[in-house]
Design an enzyme around this catalytic site. Structure first.
Site, mmCIF file in Angstrom:
data_model
loop_
_atom_site.group_PDB
_atom_site.id
_atom_site.type_symbol
_atom_site.label_atom_id
_atom_site.label_comp_id
_atom_site.label_asym_id
_atom_site.label_seq_id
_atom_site.Cartn_x
_atom_site.Cartn_y
_atom_site.Cartn_z
ATOM 1 N N ALA A 177 49.417 42.357 45.820
ATOM 2 C CA ALA A 177 50.177 41.857 44.673
ATOM 3 C C ALA A 177 49.330 41.058 43.697
ATOM 4 O O ALA A 177 49.747 40.784 42.581
ATOM 5 C CB ALA A 177 51.347 41.002 45.155
ATOM 6 N N ARG A 209 39.839 39.466 37.551
ATOM 7 C CA ARG A 209 38.397 39.579 37.331
ATOM 8 C C ARG A 209 37.920 41.022 37.111
ATOM 9 O O ARG A 209 36.767 41.244 36.773
ATOM 10 C CB ARG A 209 37.639 38.937 38.496
ATOM 11 C CG ARG A 209 37.598 37.422 38.377
ATOM 12 C CD ARG A 209 36.969 36.781 39.588
ATOM 13 N NE ARG A 209 37.913 36.723 40.706
ATOM 14 C CZ ARG A 209 37.576 36.424 41.951
ATOM 15 N NH1 ARG A 209 36.303 36.187 42.243
ATOM 16 N NH2 ARG A 209 38.484 36.366 42.907
ATOM 17 N N ALA A 233 21.365 89.843 28.814
ATOM 18 C CA ALA A 233 21.462 88.529 28.181
ATOM 19 C C ALA A 233 22.475 88.543 27.050
ATOM 20 O O ALA A 233 22.587 89.515 26.310
ATOM 21 C CB ALA A 233 20.096 88.119 27.645
ATOM 22 N N GLY A 244 51.038 33.036 46.913
ATOM 23 C CA GLY A 244 50.096 32.888 48.025
ATOM 24 C C GLY A 244 50.235 33.996 49.056
ATOM 25 O O GLY A 244 51.239 34.713 49.094
ATOM 26 N N LYS A 284 44.077 46.675 40.246
ATOM 27 C CA LYS A 284 42.808 46.659 40.981
ATOM 28 C C LYS A 284 42.770 47.685 42.119
ATOM 29 O O LYS A 284 41.775 48.393 42.279
ATOM 30 C CB LYS A 284 42.548 45.263 41.543
ATOM 31 C CG LYS A 284 41.293 45.203 42.387
ATOM 32 C CD LYS A 284 40.812 43.790 42.620
ATOM 33 C CE LYS A 284 41.654 43.042 43.613
ATOM 34 N NZ LYS A 284 41.057 41.721 43.911
#
Ligand code: UD1
Ligand code: CA
Length: 454
Positions: A10, A15, A377, A77, A22
């Site tokens: 979460a 950064r 070619a 947290g 992320k």
């Protein structure tokens, strides 16, 4: 007893400086979170992913009906994050806590941790770091038993000297976690509910906390920014290169090979520098891959030689074919044995039989080609009329002169010869010579225009 895994994902990942969550950033071509999911896949678990506000993006990419998505609206947290998932988990379950941004955790380490938990009350994965800065430190009592984890920001100088750190990965009984987590407080330096405080609570309650050391720091390394992501990518790539070398592949430089998928290899294969293999790549034996070549979701048979700067995608290439340099083999191409595809040749959605050669500057698309064909070619299959794609069929032993256009749909039967510079608009019968060139003219006394020099 069932096993429930909670993956914490979460955090904002500030950064990374990114619009992409992320855990969706790729490592070796695969999202960080997918690496974690692949690590737990053999364990047969109920999986709970705790996501934050970019949850919709993550769910859209990681489409797995067996995942329970749990939203943590505010990131209060790691303990708070775990708390969001716990009500859905049976008290009798064993719980494993992982992180969506710790991608290289091996299944074997998780199995060992779960086993350690079963023999104790709680099991922690720790690691010794020369530079432990930023991590929670493992505090042990005088009997060397883990008694607490103290976060860097809450640590005094003595605690900061401890080099054994918390990886964050732990296993516990759901019933214990439910009890401990209900008691967490956020009276710490970061004002967060720390999952790590569960350790001191368990130690206080007289529980047995067992700890295991990670085999190496990379296995438990988290990704917080793009520098760490790149470092982990290099570590992972080198591991994969070494695994292939141990299976019989020689590499000019194992630091300059990237594998973004899975490679199955025979013996005595050689990779020059800057080879990139993506998706599912299957190689026979004695395959040589030249510098700067990219091979994606393809099969290369024994003795295939890919010269430098070639790109091969979704193709099946049989034994002893030779490709490139500078060739592009596009999806749905099947080359039989000993086919040669030379420089600046593009082949798309075509089947080419044994020993045929397309050596220079050509485009072959939507074509079925027999064996022993020689394509001169600058030959082009004109397969697209602006709305539809059309097929070109070329029989065995056809000879196509240089600078030929084959306007599809068209069939050239076996043994036919096409003169150089021909535009083929109608089917050609077997063994005939076809030519559509204007007769050559010679004009005498021709004066080229000149610039006035005065
Ligand atoms: C955490 C540990 C620390 C450990 C380190 C290992 C805590 C309090 N600390 O610290 O002991 O050494 O990991 O890398 O647990 N997350 C959520 N919701 C939240 C907060 C975090 O899902 O509210 C997720 C993040 O996305 C991340 C993981 O939990 O994947 C860890 O969070 P982070 O803030 O990076 O913890 P650290 O401070 O690094
Ligand atoms: Ca972290």
């Amino acid at each position: 007893m069932a096993l429930s895994v909670i993956i914490l994902a979460a955090g904002q990942g500030t950064r990374m400086c990114s619009q992409i969550p992320k855990v969706l950033h790729p490592l070796a071509g695969k999202a960080l979170l997918q690496h974690v999911l692949d690590s737990i896949a053999p364990l047969k678990v109920n999986c709970y992913i705790v996501h934050g506000h970019e949850g919709a993006q993550v769910q859209a990419q990681i489409q797995d009906p067996n995942i329970y998505w749990v939203e943590q609206a505010k990131q209060l947290g790691t303990g708070h994050a775990v708390q969001q998932a716990l009500p859905q988990i049976d008290a009798a379950d064993q719980v494993l806590i992982l992180y969506g941004d710790v991608p290289l955790i091996p299944t074997s380490s998780l199995e060992a941790l779960l086993e350690a938990q079963s023999a104790a009350d709680l099991a922690l994965l720790t690691v010794d770091l020369d530079n432990p800065r930023g991590y929670g430190r493992i505090v042990r009592d005088d009997k060397a038993q883990v008694s607490a984890i103290i976060e860097e920001k809450d640590a005094d100088a003595e605690i900061k000297r401890i080099k054994e750190v918390n990886t964050g990965i732990l296993a516990a009984r759901a019933s214990d976690l439910k009890q401990h987590i209900a008691k967490l407080k956020n009276d710490n330096a970061q004002g967060e509910y720390y999952l790590t405080d569960v350790i001191a609570l368990a130690a206080h309650a007289g529980q047995n906390i067992s700890s295991l050391k990670a085999e190496c720091p990379e296995h438990v390394a988290g990704v917080n920014d793009r520098v760490q992501l790149a470092n982990l990518e290099r570590y992972y790539q080198l591991q994969q290169a070494q695994a292939l070398m141990r299976q019989g592949v020689s590499m000019a430089d194992p630091n300059r090979v990237d594998i973004r998928g899975t490679v199955t290899t025979g013996q005595d294969n050689r990779f020059d520098i800057n080879v990139i293999l993506e998706g599912k790549v299957t190689l026979g034996s004695r395959v040589s891959i030249g510098a700067n070549s990219i091979i994606r979701n393809s099969e290369l048979g024994d003795g295939v030689v890919v010269h430098p700067n070639s790109v091969i995608e979704n193709a099946v290439i049989a034994e002893h074919c030779e490709i490139g340099p500078f060739a592009r083999i596009r999806p749905d191409t099947v080359l039989a044995a000993q086919v040669k595809v030379g420089n600046f040749v593009e082949i798309k959605k075509s089947k080419i039989a044994k020993g045929s050669k397309i050596n220079h500057l050509s485009y072959i698309g939507d074509t079925t080609m027999g064996s022993g064909v020689n394509i001169g070619a600058g030959t082009i299959t004109c397969n697209y009329d602006g709305a539809f794609k059309h097929q070109t069929i070329i029989g065995d032993d056809v000879f196509v002169g240089s600078d030929t256009q084959l306007v599809a749909p068209v069939t050239v039967e076996k043994g036919a010869t096409i003169g150089a510079g021909t535009t083929v608009t109608r089917d050609i019968e077997a063994d005939k010579l076809v030519i559509s060139r204007l007769p050559q003219k010679s004009i005498s006394g021709w004066q080229r225009p000149r610039k006035n020099k005065s």
